[in-house]
Design a protein around this motif. Structure first.
Motif, short mmCIF file in Angstrom:
data_model
loop_
_atom_site.label_atom_id
_atom_site.label_comp_id
_atom_site.label_asym_id
_atom_site.label_seq_id
_atom_site.Cartn_x
_atom_site.Cartn_y
_atom_site.Cartn_z
N GLU A 14 21.53 -6.68 12.18
CA GLU A 14 21.60 -6.70 10.73
C GLU A 14 20.55 -7.68 10.20
O GLU A 14 20.61 -8.86 10.51
CB GLU A 14 23.01 -7.08 10.27
N VAL A 15 19.60 -7.15 9.43
CA VAL A 15 18.48 -7.99 8.98
C VAL A 15 18.15 -7.72 7.51
O VAL A 15 18.61 -6.74 6.93
CB VAL A 15 17.21 -7.73 9.82
N ASP A 16 17.32 -8.60 6.98
CA ASP A 16 16.75 -8.40 5.65
C ASP A 16 15.62 -7.37 5.79
O ASP A 16 14.61 -7.64 6.42
CB ASP A 16 16.21 -9.72 5.12
N GLY A 17 15.83 -6.21 5.22
CA GLY A 17 14.86 -5.13 5.38
C GLY A 17 13.56 -5.35 4.64
O GLY A 17 12.62 -4.58 4.81
N HIS A 18 13.50 -6.38 3.83
CA HIS A 18 12.23 -6.70 3.18
C HIS A 18 11.46 -7.78 3.95
O HIS A 18 10.40 -8.21 3.51
CB HIS A 18 12.47 -7.12 1.72
N ASP A 19 12.01 -8.20 5.06
CA ASP A 19 11.36 -9.19 5.90
C ASP A 19 10.85 -8.46 7.16
O ASP A 19 11.58 -8.29 8.14
CB ASP A 19 12.38 -10.28 6.25
N ALA A 20 9.60 -8.04 7.10
CA ALA A 20 9.07 -7.21 8.18
C ALA A 20 9.12 -7.94 9.52
O ALA A 20 9.37 -7.32 10.56
CB ALA A 20 7.64 -6.76 7.85
N ALA A 21 8.92 -9.25 9.49
CA ALA A 21 8.97 -10.00 10.75
C ALA A 21 10.38 -9.97 11.34
O ALA A 21 10.55 -9.83 12.56
CB ALA A 21 8.53 -11.44 10.51
N ALA A 22 11.38 -10.06 10.47
CA ALA A 22 12.76 -10.02 10.96
C ALA A 22 13.08 -8.63 11.53
O ALA A 22 13.75 -8.51 12.56
CB ALA A 22 13.73 -10.35 9.82
N VAL A 23 12.60 -7.62 10.85
CA VAL A 23 12.82 -6.26 11.35
C VAL A 23 12.15 -6.11 12.71
O VAL A 23 12.73 -5.56 13.66
CB VAL A 23 12.28 -5.21 10.35
N SER A 24 10.94 -6.60 12.80
CA SER A 24 10.19 -6.48 14.05
C SER A 24 10.91 -7.21 15.19
O SER A 24 11.00 -6.70 16.31
CB SER A 24 8.79 -7.05 13.84
N ALA A 60 0.85 -1.20 0.00
CA ALA A 60 0.00 0.00 0.00
C ALA A 60 0.88 1.24 0.00
O ALA A 60 0.60 2.22 -0.70
CB ALA A 60 -0.93 -0.02 1.21
N ILE A 61 1.96 1.21 0.80
CA ILE A 61 2.92 2.32 0.78
C ILE A 61 3.53 2.46 -0.61
O ILE A 61 3.61 3.56 -1.17
CB ILE A 61 4.05 2.07 1.81
N ARG A 62 3.92 1.32 -1.16
CA ARG A 62 4.59 1.35 -2.46
C ARG A 62 3.69 1.97 -3.53
O ARG A 62 4.13 2.83 -4.31
CB ARG A 62 4.99 -0.06 -2.89
N THR A 72 13.49 5.43 -1.94
CA THR A 72 13.45 5.14 -0.51
C THR A 72 12.10 4.57 -0.07
O THR A 72 12.06 3.52 0.61
CB THR A 72 13.80 6.41 0.30
N PRO A 73 10.99 5.20 -0.40
CA PRO A 73 9.71 4.63 0.06
C PRO A 73 9.50 3.20 -0.43
O PRO A 73 9.01 2.35 0.32
CB PRO A 73 8.66 5.57 -0.53
N ASP A 118 8.81 -2.12 3.76
CA ASP A 118 8.63 -3.26 4.67
C ASP A 118 9.15 -2.93 6.07
O ASP A 118 8.54 -3.27 7.08
CB ASP A 118 9.35 -4.50 4.11
N THR A 119 10.31 -2.27 6.09
CA THR A 119 10.90 -1.87 7.36
C THR A 119 9.94 -0.97 8.12
O THR A 119 9.67 -1.16 9.32
CB THR A 119 12.22 -1.11 7.08
N ALA A 120 9.42 0.03 7.43
CA ALA A 120 8.51 0.98 8.08
C ALA A 120 7.23 0.29 8.52
O ALA A 120 6.67 0.61 9.58
CB ALA A 120 8.21 2.13 7.13
N THR A 121 6.79 -0.65 7.72
CA THR A 121 5.58 -1.39 8.10
C THR A 121 5.80 -2.13 9.42
O THR A 121 4.93 -2.14 10.30
CB THR A 121 5.19 -2.37 6.97
#
Lengths: 657, 657
Positions: free
Chosen positions: B206-216, B4-6, B23-24, B29-32
């Motif tokens: 250090e994480v995969d920024g497209h993996d929202a669960a990993a970021v969380s 939705a952001i994209r 950037t957006p 995913d990170t921001a989500t």
């Protein structure tokens, strides 16, 4: 030998009753190692082109440099000069002021600048080494560094970049005394500084800074490493003064007779004030002559150069541009005058630099990650760790390092540094503009995106106060050309300005042509009548710069149509106009007419030209995000608004308000 | 949810034909992860005092923030507003502009500022947490960070300081996309950035920024660590647009219909432009309401506070100073007027801040390693990693971080940031003055050592162009008081100025008393007649500021003795004088008299007040190193020179040149 530095420092500080003895006393042994065993220089010829460059980045420790120069045999730094430390007229100023002919390479004091200058010098050396060959250019750059230099952002930027570019002949001698003005370093810093350097690709040594032999050995290891070297020299601030050494107060301690007396006793130095014993003096003078064989061999190699290479070297070391360098600009101006096309402001400058780069082989361009938007790379290949003959520096997003490295390149000589960024980011490198101006260095700064004309990126990216703040800097020329012809003229003036920096300010948006002639460089007088009034003496004179000149011309048409005789003056460089004779200034400004300034910026400074009853059309606050045309209308910077302002002023002048 | 952001980003950029989608799209995913799982906020009450603060430090990615605010339910960020991205009047400006009432905490765009603002916010939170208790203040500060923010010197400064101060509730979400505007990060950077943070005492993930669960999950680990946290989120710039993602062009790619079409196909997003499907919308709205229980519990705790604590909290969150705060200043002014002693300029300010600190418990002072020379610590204990209730920040030699952190503190609210350095170092933090002014933040900057009056430290430390360049900044008040009475008046005006920053400029040297009255705040009108002419209407009006007011008074005596009726005007704040009615201005300036400006600085700007035929005594270039008295004479800034300049102007006016 180090004690000679210490007591010259103590005696000079005691005499004047102030100064910063902490650094010279602490770093005396480190500096002695450098000067005694390694430095390539000739005190009898301070301007030797292939000398090592030394920068005292912690400039408050100026007595360290003065003592070194005195002891090594640099004549202006006589004992008498040192006795007059910090007196008006002495070369021993509070902070070192650039005088390469005396042995002071750069002005230092504002922290962090010196190490970035040194990186710029090392870059210039690497480039010239590549271009002229190792027989002609093969020297090192040494910077004495304090904690302040490393805490400052500009210092951190340059650590990253110098490591990345692998400036292998750059060495930092860090005076690691763990004491700052506020107290122990731990008050504000916990970083492992050697690790900080290692992760940016530096060779790092850690030694006892009071062990000159250890420092010297570390320097030898550093020389053998292709990376830049940082030598952490663990020292005691104010070393040698009982009760002062190792304390916070040592930084700028006021030394009284009892201090220097106690130091003489403690260090076993039975000599009078300002007395250097004969054997120590001899050792220092011998150290000062250590590079003489290298110096003479270099001179012989230069004498043996083929005539054309010799001429080229002489040209570079004298800072002269190649014969005919300006032709490319003049051709461009003629084509632009004939062509009459609107061109994107900053791309005009990019075109000009492209032509200049073709005829000035020592021109080095660069930008802080704005290559695409500023268009000053074109055919130039990048300067990289692998190719140090490249002529475009990708500085990364590090404006401050760019400006300070450009100053170092200019101070080194033999290269012509050009750096480009957005005008709003000139604030990020502003300390370097001031220092270039103070040192009289011909660094060339190009600032793009100069007004609300950039449109939608909004107020953070729209300069309004910058022209005023640039014009406030003494000894810098600030140019804001109106079109391609003026751009070529201003570039020629900027390059010819060898006694200080120039800032060239460009719009991003297209600049409509306002000049159809290109013979005489009309920008050379700073301001000139672009369009005379028709139908009698002018009642209104519109004064404008840059993209607003075209608006002023349209306003003139409107005023003329209303029967108001109106002249338009273009003012690309206030500083040059300020230098003109009063009669010329009066003729241009049209005294007796109503004058209206037009610039998409704040009014500050404009009243100089407007006189009583003058008007102004510009900005009074920050911009906004929107389409360019919407913004010009929103902020009332239009031909109509200019004409209205002129009429209002005419009404005031005639008493009909 | 990230898509939705994209697509909001892509559709908005496609519509306006520009923007920075890289950037957006990359950080969606990170921001989500942050907004969905962690952020403490209430879109219905954006000013909730105990909300988490979010800073988009890479402000060019503004659509990321606008999409997040829209999806979370911040009303001003309607779909219509997003459709008008980058149009004049839309809240969706090119870069985020501070509007905390709408959910935008700070203006960002100039890189590095945002992360330093965030550190300032985290410092304010830590301080208020300590002072008001965890029931009332217990929130986090999140910054989205790009490579530019980390390359900039100010970013590097703040990494060091935030780690050192252990600002444990500060988290950086680094969008590690390895691509800058010029191309791959390796063009200009080789640092191991996670290691860079670790050595300054940060917790690093250090994480995969497209993996929202990993970021969380990384965020959860970061929360549990008492150090500040940096989460390196490995991402692909422009993620989701075939042919654009992962490329240099993605940074500010112009998205055309074929791009967005291909992205819709690639990501399986079959919705119309600006359409967010119901389930996604629901998920986002639920995320926006996730903190409601916390919010309500907090409101209940506040409602249950004893009345005095409640009043204090209300006062702090509304940014009001305590009742009677100005009394201390007025007492001081009265004593100074009666005492009539010369006092060191900057020490007067230190005395005043000492008194203010006693009555304004939220005042936080600090300096970049100039505690001793600037005297603004006194009784305040330092803010340290171990004592976050301290009220004096040892910023280290990091002016830029100081200014930007002060802005973050002011933007956070509940604290009154005061920062002190030498006037020449104001250039090092100049970008922060502009941003404080643009944001309307009441940061209080004190600048000492304001002229050649500092003496022997020489030109690097002697401001000449700074008053002009400070006055050029719209929406900042620049004060230069003449003595202790004016200093107290100006401090009162600066503290009362809540809609923008103030700069208070002080001499280092003693300021002789020029005011013997202290009832009315005469500085409030910016300029006033300090001494009337004697023996008739004034023929000369001397206009001066700061330390030069005393000189002007002595010049007046000389002129009066020569029979020239002379008035003296003190002008401590030009901006306030500019706001006065024309009649008052005329009365003060003495139209019809010859006016001479006196300021140990460049003339730029002065002609606004001098009018045709006016004179000026000041500086036209840089200073020098020498004793103070020698410098005043050397540069011709003396009572005699002022009187001579006045006579010269009188001669010109009468035609006798």
């Amino acid at each position: 030998m180090a004690h000679a530095i210490r007591f010259l420092t103590m005696d000079a500080c005691e005499r004047v009753g102030e100064g910063h003895p902490g650094t010279p006393l602490g770093a005396a042994d480190t500096a002695t190692a450098l000067y005694r065993d390694h430095l390539r220089h000739n005190p009898a010829d301070p301007l030797w082109f292939d000398r090592d460059r030394v920068v005292l980045s912690n400039g408050h420790g100026s007595m360290l440099l003065y003592a070194l120069l005195h002891l090594s045999g640099y004549e202006p730094f006589s004992l008498d000069a040192i006795r007059r430390f910090r007196e008006l007229g002495s070369p021993c100023e509070g902070h070192p002021e650039r005088a390469p002919e005396h042995g002071v390479e750069v002005t230092t004091g504002p922290l962090g600048q010196g190490i970035a200058n040194a990186a710029g010098m090392a870059l210039a050396e690497a480039f010239l080494h590549h271009r002229l060959g190792p027989d002609i250019v093969d020297h090192r750059t040494w910077a004495m560094v304090g904690d302040g230099c490393l805490q400052e952002g500009v210092g951190q930027e340059v650590i990253s970049l110098a490591g990345h570019l692998r400036l292998g002949k750059l060495t930092f001698l860090w005076d690691d005394n763990r004491m700052t003005d506020d107290g122990e370093i731990g008050l504000a810093q916990g970083d492992d500084m050697p690790a900080r350097f290692r992760l940016s690709g530096w060779h790092v040594e850690e030694v006892d800074g009071h062990d000159a032999a250890a420092v010297s050995a570390a320097i030898i290891r550093g020389k053998a490493d292709p990376r830049p070297t940082m030598i952490a020299c663990r020292t005691i601030i104010g070393r040698g003064v009982p009760g002062v050494e190792g304390t916070r107060a040592a930084h700028s301690a006021r030394l009284l007779p009892h201090h220097t007396g106690a130091a003489r006793a403690a260090l076993g130095w039975p000599y009078l004030a300002f007395e250097v014993p004969g054997d120590v003096q001899t050792a220092w003078r011998e150290a000062g002559r250590r590079s003489l064989p290298d110096y003479e061999a270099w001179q012989a190699r230069v004498a043996a150069l083929p005539a054309d290479r010799r001429r080229e070297l002489d040209r570079l070391r004298e800072g002269r541009l190649p014969e005919g360098w300006a032709d490319a600009l003049r051709d461009y101006a003629r084509q632009a005058a004939a062509g009459g096309r609107a061109e994107y402001g900053i791309r005009i400058s990019g075109d000009l630099v492209d032509r200049l780069a073709a005829v000035i082989p020592e021109l080095i361009s660069g930008a802080p990650d704005l290559e695409g938007a500023t268009a000053h790379k074109r055919s130039l290949r990048p300067f990289t760790s692998a190719d140090q003959g490249g002529r475009y520096v990708h500085y990364g997003i590090r404006e401050h390092a760019m400006g300070a490295m450009m100053n170092g390149m200019a101070a080194h000589g033999g290269v012509v540094p050009v750096g480009v960024t957005y005008l709003v980011f000139s604030d990020y490198l502003r300390p370097t503009l001031r220092l270039a101006a103070m040192m009289g260095l011909p660094s060339l700064f190009v600032f793009s995106h100069d007004s609300i004309g950039i449109g939608r990126n909004g107020p953070t990216h729209q300069p309004v106060e910058y022209l005023a703040s640039l014009r406030a800097i003494p000894n810098m020329l600030t140019f804001r050309p109106a079109d391609a012809v003026e751009a070529a003229e201003c570039w020629e003036l900027a390059l010819a300005n060898r006694g200080g920096p120039s800032s060239l300010v460009f719009a991003r948006q297209p600049l409509p042509p306002v000049r159809r002639d290109a013979g005489e460089n009309r920008s050379a007088r700073g301001a000139y009548v672009l369009e005379e009034a028709e139908g009698g003496a002018p009642r209104v004179t519109l004064l404008a710069t840059g993209s607003e000149v075209a608006l002023a011309l349209r306003a003139r048409e409107a005023l003329q149509a209303r029967g108001v005789a109106t002249a338009v003056v273009s003012m690309p460089c206030w500083e040059l106009f300020e230098r003109q004779e009063r009669a010329y200034q009066h003729a241009v400004l049209g005294r007796g007419t109503v004058r209206v300034g037009v610039e998409a910026a704040v009014r500050l400074g404009w009243d100089r030209w407007l006189g009583d009853g003058g008007g102004f059309v510009g900005m009074s606050g920050y911009g906004a995000s929107g389409a360019e045309d919407d913004l010009w209308r929103h902020f009332g910077i239009t031909a109509g608004a200019i004409a209205d302002e002129a009429e209002r002023c005419l009404g005031m002048a005639s008493g009909v308000t």
